[in-house]
Design a protein around this motif. Structure first.
Motif, mmCIF file in Angstrom:
data_model
loop_
_atom_site.group_PDB
_atom_site.id
_atom_site.type_symbol
_atom_site.label_atom_id
_atom_site.label_comp_id
_atom_site.label_asym_id
_atom_site.label_seq_id
_atom_site.Cartn_x
_atom_site.Cartn_y
_atom_site.Cartn_z
ATOM 1 N N GLN A 1 121.350 68.903 20.635
ATOM 2 C CA GLN A 1 121.738 68.004 19.470
ATOM 3 C C GLN A 1 121.129 68.208 18.240
ATOM 4 O O GLN A 1 121.334 67.979 17.230
ATOM 5 N N LEU A 2 119.471 68.356 18.415
ATOM 6 C CA LEU A 2 118.789 68.564 17.292
ATOM 7 C C LEU A 2 119.318 69.899 16.567
ATOM 8 O O LEU A 2 119.337 69.745 15.356
ATOM 9 N N GLU A 42 117.132 61.672 8.594
ATOM 10 C CA GLU A 42 117.705 61.729 10.141
ATOM 11 C C GLU A 42 117.215 62.787 10.861
ATOM 12 O O GLU A 42 116.807 62.490 12.054
ATOM 13 N N SER A 46 114.897 62.914 14.073
ATOM 14 C CA SER A 46 115.263 63.380 15.299
ATOM 15 C C SER A 46 114.370 64.486 16.011
ATOM 16 O O SER A 46 114.003 64.453 17.259
ATOM 17 N N ARG A 47 114.099 65.238 14.996
ATOM 18 C CA ARG A 47 112.712 66.473 15.398
ATOM 19 C C ARG A 47 111.548 65.564 16.018
ATOM 20 O O ARG A 47 111.110 66.253 17.097
ATOM 21 N N ALA A 71 114.583 59.380 22.304
ATOM 22 C CA ALA A 71 115.036 60.662 22.050
ATOM 23 C C ALA A 71 116.492 60.757 21.993
ATOM 24 O O ALA A 71 117.209 61.172 21.154
ATOM 25 N N TYR A 74 118.559 58.103 19.694
ATOM 26 C CA TYR A 74 118.397 58.610 18.310
ATOM 27 C C TYR A 74 119.282 59.954 18.153
ATOM 28 O O TYR A 74 120.194 60.149 17.066
ATOM 29 N N CYS A 75 118.877 61.032 18.795
ATOM 30 C CA CYS A 75 119.234 62.556 18.694
ATOM 31 C C CYS A 75 121.033 62.365 18.697
ATOM 32 O O CYS A 75 121.776 63.209 18.065
ATOM 33 N N VAL A 78 122.568 60.954 15.658
ATOM 34 C CA VAL A 78 122.160 61.806 14.544
ATOM 35 C C VAL A 78 123.155 63.274 14.550
ATOM 36 O O VAL A 78 123.546 63.539 13.263
#
Length: 134
Positions: A1-2, A42, A46-47, A71, A74-75, A78
């Motif tokens: 996702q990142l 964002e 995320s990273r 994680a 949030y990820c 984002v």
């Protein structure tokens, strides 16, 4: 996702540099700059969350479940937001077969469902810290 979110941001910045309107790149318009700056913040956050989760898993940290839930919650959000912005800022071409932006949006939404919605991960996070879920 990142990775998906990073690609969407990079592609959007590239497109807004190349596309011109009123003899200016559309990326020079303040409203679009603000949207891309917010998206950049964002993605960077995320990273950091993803790296913290990976580190916790690699070191068998007792906090691993907690950092993974943070994680993922949030990820996931984002990735979907980055893909939506990518489609929006590409305008009409973002939803055509001529550009892959719409495919990234579909992937972000399907990943969100397959890997667990942010709400589900927030509920798991609430249980891990002994709070009532919203």
């Amino acid at each position: 996702q990142l990775g998906l979110a990073e690609w969407c941001l990079e592609e959007t910045v590239r497109h807004t540099r190349e596309r011109h309107q009123f003899n200016r790149p559309i990326g020079s318009f303040q409203a679009l700059k603000h949207r891309m700056a917010q998206l950049w913040l964002e993605v960077v956050s995320s990273r950091a969350a993803a790296r913290a989760a990976a580190d916790a898993l690699a070191t068998d940290s007792p906090e691993a479940a907690l950092t993974v839930a943070v994680a993922q919650a949030y990820c996931s959000r984002v990735a979907v937001h980055a893909a939506e912005e990518c489609v929006q800022l590409h305008a009409g071409i973002g939803m055509t077969w001529e550009h892959p932006a719409h495919l990234y949006l579909k992937r972000a939404k399907s990943d969100e469902i397959a890997l667990g919605t942010p709400g589900r991960h927030k509920e798991a996070l609430a249980e891990l810290v002994d709070l009532r879920a919203p």
